[in-house]
Design a protein around this motif. Structure first.
Motif, PDB file in Angstrom:
ATOM      1  N   LYS A 176       0.922  -1.208  -0.033  1.00 50.29           N
ATOM      2  CA  LYS A 176      -0.003  -0.070   0.056  1.00 50.29           C
ATOM      3  C   LYS A 176       0.760   1.280   0.114  1.00 50.29           C
ATOM      4  N   VAL A 177       0.162   2.314  -0.233  1.00 52.90           N
ATOM      5  CA  VAL A 177       0.822   3.468  -0.162  1.00 52.90           C
ATOM      6  C   VAL A 177       0.385   4.385   1.165  1.00 52.90           C
ATOM      7  N   THR A 178       1.628   4.752   1.823  1.00 54.78           N
ATOM      8  CA  THR A 178       1.338   5.357   3.160  1.00 54.78           C
ATOM      9  C   THR A 178       1.091   6.891   3.202  1.00 54.78           C
ATOM     10  N   LEU A 179       0.054   7.258   3.932  1.00 51.35           N
ATOM     11  CA  LEU A 179      -0.469   8.499   3.782  1.00 51.35           C
ATOM     12  C   LEU A 179      -0.471   9.099   5.208  1.00 51.35           C
ATOM     13  N   GLN A 235      -5.526  -1.160  -8.531  1.00 53.70           N
ATOM     14  CA  GLN A 235      -5.542  -2.118  -7.265  1.00 53.70           C
ATOM     15  C   GLN A 235      -4.787  -1.471  -6.198  1.00 53.70           C
ATOM     16  N   LEU A 236      -3.528  -1.161  -6.273  1.00 54.41           N
ATOM     17  CA  LEU A 236      -2.740  -0.482  -5.258  1.00 54.41           C
ATOM     18  C   LEU A 236      -3.455   0.962  -4.633  1.00 54.41           C
ATOM     19  N   LEU A 237      -4.138   1.433  -5.406  1.00 53.91           N
ATOM     20  CA  LEU A 237      -4.624   2.931  -4.686  1.00 53.91           C
ATOM     21  C   LEU A 237      -5.941   2.295  -4.200  1.00 53.91           C
ATOM     22  N   MET A 238      -6.527   1.394  -4.474  1.00 53.12           N
ATOM     23  CA  MET A 238      -7.679   0.846  -3.627  1.00 53.12           C
ATOM     24  C   MET A 238      -7.475   0.178  -2.323  1.00 53.12           C
ATOM     25  N   LEU A 239      -6.254  -0.475  -2.536  1.00 55.86           N
ATOM     26  CA  LEU A 239      -5.768  -1.195  -1.002  1.00 55.86           C
ATOM     27  C   LEU A 239      -5.239   0.013  -0.224  1.00 55.86           C
ATOM     28  N   SER A 240      -5.009   1.121  -0.663  1.00 57.45           N
ATOM     29  CA  SER A 240      -4.406   2.296   0.244  1.00 57.45           C
ATOM     30  C   SER A 240      -5.465   3.255   0.660  1.00 57.45           C
ATOM     31  N   GLY A 241      -6.687   2.677   0.202  1.00 61.10           N
ATOM     32  CA  GLY A 241      -8.093   3.565   0.679  1.00 61.10           C
ATOM     33  C   GLY A 241      -8.529   4.535  -0.169  1.00 61.10           C
ATOM     34  N   ILE A 242      -7.787   4.577  -1.519  1.00 61.11           N
ATOM     35  CA  ILE A 242      -8.094   5.569  -2.507  1.00 61.11           C
ATOM     36  C   ILE A 242      -8.878   4.856  -3.442  1.00 61.11           C
ATOM     37  N   GLY A 243     -10.269   5.212  -3.572  1.00 62.17           N
ATOM     38  CA  GLY A 243     -11.200   4.567  -4.656  1.00 62.17           C
ATOM     39  C   GLY A 243     -12.760   5.167  -4.083  1.00 62.17           C
ATOM     40  N   ASP A 244     -13.509   4.190  -4.838  1.00 68.76           N
ATOM     41  CA  ASP A 244     -14.733   4.483  -4.906  1.00 68.76           C
ATOM     42  C   ASP A 244     -15.266   3.818  -3.159  1.00 68.76           C
ATOM     43  N   ALA A 245     -15.670   4.813  -2.351  1.00 66.80           N
ATOM     44  CA  ALA A 245     -15.901   4.511  -0.894  1.00 66.80           C
ATOM     45  C   ALA A 245     -16.804   3.233  -0.780  1.00 66.80           C
ATOM     46  N   GLY A 246     -17.943   3.078  -1.707  1.00 68.93           N
ATOM     47  CA  GLY A 246     -18.740   1.815  -1.436  1.00 68.93           C
ATOM     48  C   GLY A 246     -18.130   0.710  -1.676  1.00 68.93           C
ATOM     49  N   HIS A 247     -17.158   0.574  -2.888  1.00 70.19           N
ATOM     50  CA  HIS A 247     -16.532  -0.545  -2.906  1.00 70.19           C
ATOM     51  C   HIS A 247     -15.402  -0.923  -1.973  1.00 70.19           C
ATOM     52  N   LEU A 248     -14.813   0.078  -1.450  1.00 70.21           N
ATOM     53  CA  LEU A 248     -13.381  -0.134  -0.508  1.00 70.21           C
ATOM     54  C   LEU A 248     -14.058  -0.686   0.833  1.00 70.21           C
ATOM     55  N   GLN A 249     -15.423  -0.129   1.302  1.00 70.70           N
ATOM     56  CA  GLN A 249     -16.187  -0.535   2.545  1.00 70.70           C
ATOM     57  C   GLN A 249     -16.520  -1.949   2.344  1.00 70.70           C
ATOM     58  N   GLU A 250     -16.895  -2.603   1.056  1.00 72.27           N
ATOM     59  CA  GLU A 250     -17.290  -3.840   0.813  1.00 72.27           C
ATOM     60  C   GLU A 250     -16.305  -4.672   1.371  1.00 72.27           C
ATOM     61  N   HIS A 251     -14.824  -4.435   1.341  1.00 70.66           N
ATOM     62  CA  HIS A 251     -14.137  -5.328   1.543  1.00 70.66           C
ATOM     63  C   HIS A 251     -13.177  -4.762   2.850  1.00 70.66           C
ATOM     64  N   GLY A 252     -13.584  -4.043   3.424  1.00 71.65           N
ATOM     65  CA  GLY A 252     -13.250  -3.321   4.942  1.00 71.65           C
ATOM     66  C   GLY A 252     -11.967  -2.804   4.961  1.00 71.65           C
ATOM     67  N   ILE A 253     -11.974  -2.017   3.884  1.00 66.30           N
ATOM     68  CA  ILE A 253     -10.782  -1.115   3.663  1.00 66.30           C
ATOM     69  C   ILE A 253     -11.387   0.466   4.149  1.00 66.30           C
ATOM     70  N   ASP A 254     -10.538   0.866   4.972  1.00 64.89           N
ATOM     71  CA  ASP A 254     -10.555   2.435   5.406  1.00 64.89           C
ATOM     72  C   ASP A 254     -10.607   3.258   4.312  1.00 64.89           C
ATOM     73  N   VAL A 255     -11.516   4.418   4.071  1.00 65.36           N
ATOM     74  CA  VAL A 255     -11.581   4.909   2.924  1.00 65.36           C
ATOM     75  C   VAL A 255     -10.716   6.317   3.602  1.00 65.36           C
ATOM     76  N   HIS A 256      -9.839   6.538   2.725  1.00 66.93           N
ATOM     77  CA  HIS A 256      -9.042   7.884   2.920  1.00 66.93           C
ATOM     78  C   HIS A 256      -9.431   8.613   1.887  1.00 66.93           C
ATOM     79  N   THR A 257      -9.574   8.538   0.545  1.00 64.59           N
ATOM     80  CA  THR A 257     -10.249   9.591  -0.407  1.00 64.59           C
ATOM     81  C   THR A 257     -11.144   8.822  -1.379  1.00 64.59           C
ATOM     82  N   ASP A 258     -12.350   9.214  -1.479  1.00 69.64           N
ATOM     83  CA  ASP A 258     -13.528   8.720  -2.073  1.00 69.64           C
ATOM     84  C   ASP A 258     -13.148   9.328  -3.608  1.00 69.64           C
ATOM     85  N   LEU A 259     -12.534   8.315  -4.533  1.00 69.33           N
ATOM     86  CA  LEU A 259     -12.139   8.760  -6.003  1.00 69.33           C
ATOM     87  C   LEU A 259     -12.731   7.692  -6.771  1.00 69.33           C
ATOM     88  N   LYS A 260     -14.227   7.950  -7.173  1.00 65.12           N
ATOM     89  CA  LYS A 260     -14.947   7.345  -8.087  1.00 65.12           C
ATOM     90  C   LYS A 260     -14.476   6.392  -8.978  1.00 65.12           C
TER      91      LYS A 260
END
Length: 532
Positions: free
Chosen positions: A219-222, A259-284
């Motif tokens: 992941k990318v550290t933020l 894939q790496l952005l999403m694993l880092s919490g950057i992506g569509d918030a709903g999709h990240l939450q499906e997999h228990g990933i903390d949302v950092h930036t909601d980027l659809k």
């Protein structure tokens, strides 16, 4: 470990960035590659892609999900997992696309990406054996050469295409792309010139460049709205941290970067939450806008020998090997295809919308050996598909492959274009001097009527494959679906960029390796300007 720049992925663009950023000794650069070094000898022999593709030591060996547009088939998506990335596995074909591709990018609001802006970058990279001119460079690190093998069947195809009304074009990367001719290759003296060979090898000895292989980034550290580095798992299974003083640049390609952005919490918030990933930036838009070139591979049996016959015996293979050792020519110096054509499927199309790749051999699947009969292959692909798919996570584990949903042939224009391309291929096969060399329409068979649209489309759905050009999943732009801006900075986060084919807002009209290298060149300029 601390460094100025962390580059994730030593592929076509990543190697360029490693070279250009480390050229200034005051910059420290760390390049992380999930695969290993490019020591497999087959990587450096042009025809070696038959040995490296589908080899899990150097290929991610991805597969798509079952695709409705392909009658629910899952197909293979090879991607390089080695220094040089896919440029170490690809077919070596040097194709830039059309000037209009880049002008459209600029018209979408991406300043600095027009054809006039990017042509100097293509030329800067290039060392073309034909020399420098208005469209080509001769001083760059990337060797570009003419084919070193001709075969009667592909020469006949070029003449037959001209008989069908398509003009000969000696340089599809020149003033115009349209026409028929022969490929140029990223090769020098019969050896592959991957991005690792061209850009990384000359920079390896620099003390300010650290290259770490078998480094699988997690992941990318933020820290707030800033990227501070990455974590990765080394080859012994231990987690390591690299801190970036200036920037993190993702060069993992259209699958790994989103894939790496999403694993880092950057992506569509709903999709990240499906997999228990903390949302950092909601980027659809992360993972969306996936585009690829779908190829229909037509095979014709011949009444004269082709390369299938040359490789059918141990004696033939030994003869080919000896010729390559002595002269660096012959079949082992062959790229994925010899002849090409860029054509329009209908008069009202402004620029070519289909591309041909023609091979003096046939195989059910690249990497699985030639067929046991004399034959050649015509592959035709639609250059500008409208269909878009997406990359989605299957879970929060970085080692779990994401779901690849290409969504092929989901628009009427895409379906009509690929059917028209198949019919153009069959029409060329009826022209002399090619027709006299054909003994049988093998795939599809002559029983398939050319005027039966539905039957041809169904054959396409059952028989097409990717030509391995995934793009677009970290789209460049300023709209709600964009992931990066025109300077390749991830929206909403400082110190984080993406530089690979995932940033393409639309797929280019041709093979994607040369554009990926250009993107690496452009990214290096942008980064150095921003930190001047």
């Amino acid at each position: 470990m601390k460094t100025d720049y962390v580059i994730v992925g030593a592929g076509s663009a990543g190697c360029v960035l490693a070279n250009r950023l480390s050229a200034n000794p005051s910059n420290t650069v760390t390049l992380l590659e999930a695969g290993g070094p490019d020591t497999n000898p087959w990587i450096h022999i042009p025809v070696g892609y038959f040995r490296t593709i589908h080899n899990p030591k150097v290929d991610w060996c991805y597969k798509t999900e079952a695709d409705p547009g392909l009658n629910n088939r899952s197909i293979e998506w090879p991607r390089g997992k080695v220094l040089g990335g896919s440029s170490s596995l690809n077919g070596l074909l040097y194709v830039r696309g059309q000037p209009q591709d880049y002008d459209r990018w600029a018209q979408m609001g991406n300043a600095g990406w027009s054809w006039d802006d990017v042509l100097p970058l293509f030329k800067r990279s290039e060392n073309n054996m034909r020399g420098a001119d208005e469209f080509h460079g001769s001083d760059g690190p990337l060797s570009v050469s003419d084919i070193r093998i001709h075969r009667p069947i592909t020469d006949a195809w070029v003449k037959a295409a001209q008989a069908a009304g398509y003009a000969y074009n000696p340089d599809y990367n020149g003033a115009v792309q349209e026409g028929v001719g022969f490929f140029q290759l990223t090769a020098r003296n019969g050896r592959r010139c991957s991005s690792a060979v061209a850009f990384l090898k000359p920079a390896r000895s620099r003390e300010n460049l650290r290259i770490i292989t078998h480094a699988a980034v997690n992941k990318v550290t933020l820290d707030g709205k800033r990227a501070t580095g990455v974590t990765y798992t080394d080859r012994s299974g231990r987690e390591q941290i690299v801190t970036a003083n200036k920037e993190v640049i993702l060069c993992g390609g259209a699958i790994n970067s989103p894939q790496l952005l999403m694993l880092s919490g950057i992506g569509d918030a709903g999709h990240l939450q499906e997999h228990g990933i903390d949302v950092h930036t909601d980027l659809k838009g992360v993972g969306k806008n996936l585009q690829d070139h779908l190829q229909a591979r037509l095979v014709y049996k011949c009444n004269e020998p082709t390369l299938n016959d040359e490789v059918a015996t141990l004696f033939g293979q030994a003869k080919i090997g000896l010729k390559y050792i002595l002269t660096r020519t012959g079949p082992m110096a062959m790229a994925a295809s010899l002849a090409t054509g860029f054509f329009k499927t209908r008069p009202e199309v402004a620029t070519p919308d289909i591309q041909f790749h023609v091979q003096p051999l046939s195989a059910e699947n690249p990497g699985k050996g030639a067929d046991k009969f004399s034959a050649f292959t015509m592959s035709v692909c639609q250059l500008r598909p409208e269909s878009t798919g997406e990359i989605r996570l299957k879970g929060p584990d970085p080692r779990q492959y994401p779901a690849i949903n290409p969504n092929y042939l989901s628009t009427e224009n895409d379906r009509k274009t690929i059917v028209a391309g198949v019919n153009i291929a069959r029409t060329i096969a009826q022209q002399e001097p090619l027709a006299a060399k054909i003994s049988e329409e093998f795939r599809p068979s002559a029983d398939l009527p050319m005027d039966d649209y539905d039957a041809t489309l169904d054959w396409v759905r059952d028989n097409t494959a990717s030509i391995y050009h995934p793009t677009g999943t970290c789209k460049m732009g300023s709209d709600s679906a964009a992931v990066v801006d025109a300077r390749l900075r991830v929206h909403g986060i400082s110190g984080l960029r993406v530089a690979d084919c995932s940033i393409m807002p639309e797929i280019v009209s041709g093979n994607t390796n040369a554009p990926a290298i250009m993107i690496g060149e452009k990214a290096s300029d942008l980064i150095l300007e921003d930190h001047a």
